[in-house]
Design a protein around this motif. Sequence first.
Motif, PDB file in Angstrom:
ATOM      1  N   UNK A   1      -9.552  -4.127   5.736  1.00 57.76           N
ATOM      2  CA  UNK A   1      -8.702  -4.336   4.210  1.00 57.76           C
ATOM      3  C   UNK A   1      -6.787  -3.484   4.010  1.00 57.76           C
ATOM      4  N   UNK A   2      -6.283  -4.971   4.171  1.00 52.63           N
ATOM      5  CA  UNK A   2      -4.948  -5.095   4.482  1.00 52.63           C
ATOM      6  C   UNK A   2      -3.981  -4.806   3.619  1.00 52.63           C
ATOM      7  N   UNK A   3      -2.938  -4.347   3.752  1.00 51.51           N
ATOM      8  CA  UNK A   3      -2.385  -4.015   2.536  1.00 51.51           C
ATOM      9  C   UNK A   3      -0.849  -4.119   2.992  1.00 51.51           C
ATOM     10  N   UNK A   4      -0.009  -4.078   1.378  1.00 49.09           N
ATOM     11  CA  UNK A   4       1.033  -4.727   1.863  1.00 49.09           C
ATOM     12  C   UNK A   4       2.515  -2.965   1.314  1.00 49.09           C
ATOM     13  N   UNK A   5       3.081  -3.074   2.018  1.00 55.19           N
ATOM     14  CA  UNK A   5       3.695  -1.307   1.888  1.00 55.19           C
ATOM     15  C   UNK A   5       5.443  -2.325   1.028  1.00 55.19           C
ATOM     16  N   UNK A   6       5.322  -1.391   0.012  1.00 55.95           N
ATOM     17  CA  UNK A   6       6.784  -1.951  -0.554  1.00 55.95           C
ATOM     18  C   UNK A   6       7.424  -0.234  -0.559  1.00 55.95           C
ATOM     19  N   UNK A   7       8.459  -0.247   0.127  1.00 59.75           N
ATOM     20  CA  UNK A   7       9.465   0.534  -0.014  1.00 59.75           C
ATOM     21  C   UNK A   7      10.781   0.571   0.438  1.00 59.75           C
ATOM     22  N   UNK A   8      11.690   1.518  -0.467  1.00 61.19           N
ATOM     23  CA  UNK A   8      13.047   1.609  -0.062  1.00 61.19           C
ATOM     24  C   UNK A   8      13.349   1.345   1.136  1.00 61.19           C
ATOM     25  N   UNK A   9      15.014   0.580   1.124  1.00 60.10           N
ATOM     26  CA  UNK A   9      15.360   0.606   2.566  1.00 60.10           C
ATOM     27  C   UNK A   9      16.074   1.333   2.684  1.00 60.10           C
ATOM     28  N   UNK A  10      16.345   1.622   3.472  1.00 56.57           N
ATOM     29  CA  UNK A  10      18.295   2.385   4.413  1.00 56.57           C
ATOM     30  C   UNK A  10      17.903   3.607   3.486  1.00 56.57           C
ATOM     31  N   UNK A  11      16.370   4.698   2.880  1.00 57.37           N
ATOM     32  CA  UNK A  11      16.408   5.659   2.409  1.00 57.37           C
ATOM     33  C   UNK A  11      16.164   6.356   3.529  1.00 57.37           C
ATOM     34  N   UNK A  12      16.539   7.652   2.862  1.00 57.35           N
ATOM     35  CA  UNK A  12      16.948   8.756   3.835  1.00 57.35           C
ATOM     36  C   UNK A  12      15.583   9.543   5.037  1.00 57.35           C
ATOM     37  N   UNK A  13      14.341   9.263   4.955  1.00 59.81           N
ATOM     38  CA  UNK A  13      13.614   9.482   5.147  1.00 59.81           C
ATOM     39  C   UNK A  13      13.442   8.261   5.994  1.00 59.81           C
ATOM     40  N   UNK A  14      12.459   8.433   7.069  1.00 62.95           N
ATOM     41  CA  UNK A  14      12.027   7.000   7.391  1.00 62.95           C
ATOM     42  C   UNK A  14      10.511   7.100   6.813  1.00 62.95           C
ATOM     43  N   UNK A  40      -6.031  -6.976  -3.144  1.00 60.78           N
ATOM     44  CA  UNK A  40      -5.820  -6.552  -1.985  1.00 60.78           C
ATOM     45  C   UNK A  40      -4.339  -5.280  -2.779  1.00 60.78           C
ATOM     46  N   UNK A  41      -3.744  -4.676  -1.977  1.00 62.21           N
ATOM     47  CA  UNK A  41      -3.650  -3.562  -1.814  1.00 62.21           C
ATOM     48  C   UNK A  41      -2.217  -3.824  -2.057  1.00 62.21           C
ATOM     49  N   UNK A  42      -1.275  -3.536  -2.502  1.00 61.63           N
ATOM     50  CA  UNK A  42       0.188  -2.609  -2.547  1.00 61.63           C
ATOM     51  C   UNK A  42       0.218  -1.609  -2.728  1.00 61.63           C
ATOM     52  N   UNK A  43       1.018  -0.606  -1.153  1.00 57.77           N
ATOM     53  CA  UNK A  43       1.382   0.591  -1.341  1.00 57.77           C
ATOM     54  C   UNK A  43       3.139   0.792  -1.936  1.00 57.77           C
ATOM     55  N   UNK A  44       3.108   0.970  -2.878  1.00 54.75           N
ATOM     56  CA  UNK A  44       5.035   1.616  -3.316  1.00 54.75           C
ATOM     57  C   UNK A  44       4.400   2.578  -2.471  1.00 54.75           C
ATOM     58  N   UNK A  45       5.895   3.130  -2.177  1.00 55.66           N
ATOM     59  CA  UNK A  45       6.066   4.105  -1.683  1.00 55.66           C
ATOM     60  C   UNK A  45       7.409   4.515  -2.535  1.00 55.66           C
ATOM     61  N   UNK A  46       8.561   5.647  -2.413  1.00 54.96           N
ATOM     62  CA  UNK A  46       8.882   6.441  -3.543  1.00 54.96           C
ATOM     63  C   UNK A  46       9.835   6.440  -2.400  1.00 54.96           C
ATOM     64  N   UNK A  47      11.640   6.608  -3.112  1.00 58.98           N
ATOM     65  CA  UNK A  47      12.562   6.745  -2.889  1.00 58.98           C
ATOM     66  C   UNK A  47      13.194   8.394  -2.968  1.00 58.98           C
TER      67      UNK A  47
END
Length: 55
Positions: A1-14, A40-47
């Motif tokens: 299953x594919x997932x779409x990632x949402x993550x902050x750009x230019x965050x302190x970490x990779x 589908x899955x959206x993976x929301x990353x946290x800054x």
Amino acid sequence: MSAFHVYPVADLVEHDVENGENCVCGPTPRPVKRDDGSIGWVITHHSLDGRELTE
Ligand SMILES: [Zn+2]
């Protein structure tokens, strides 16, 4: 299953967008319905600098 990632750009970490659930930020997976009715899955990353405290 594919997932779409949402993550902050230019965050302190990779962010690990290959293995999202193992990312250091503790991302939140959310099911979303696609246009064709499949789920589908959206993976929301946290800054890690506190920008997303309102979520
Ligand atoms: Zn992350």
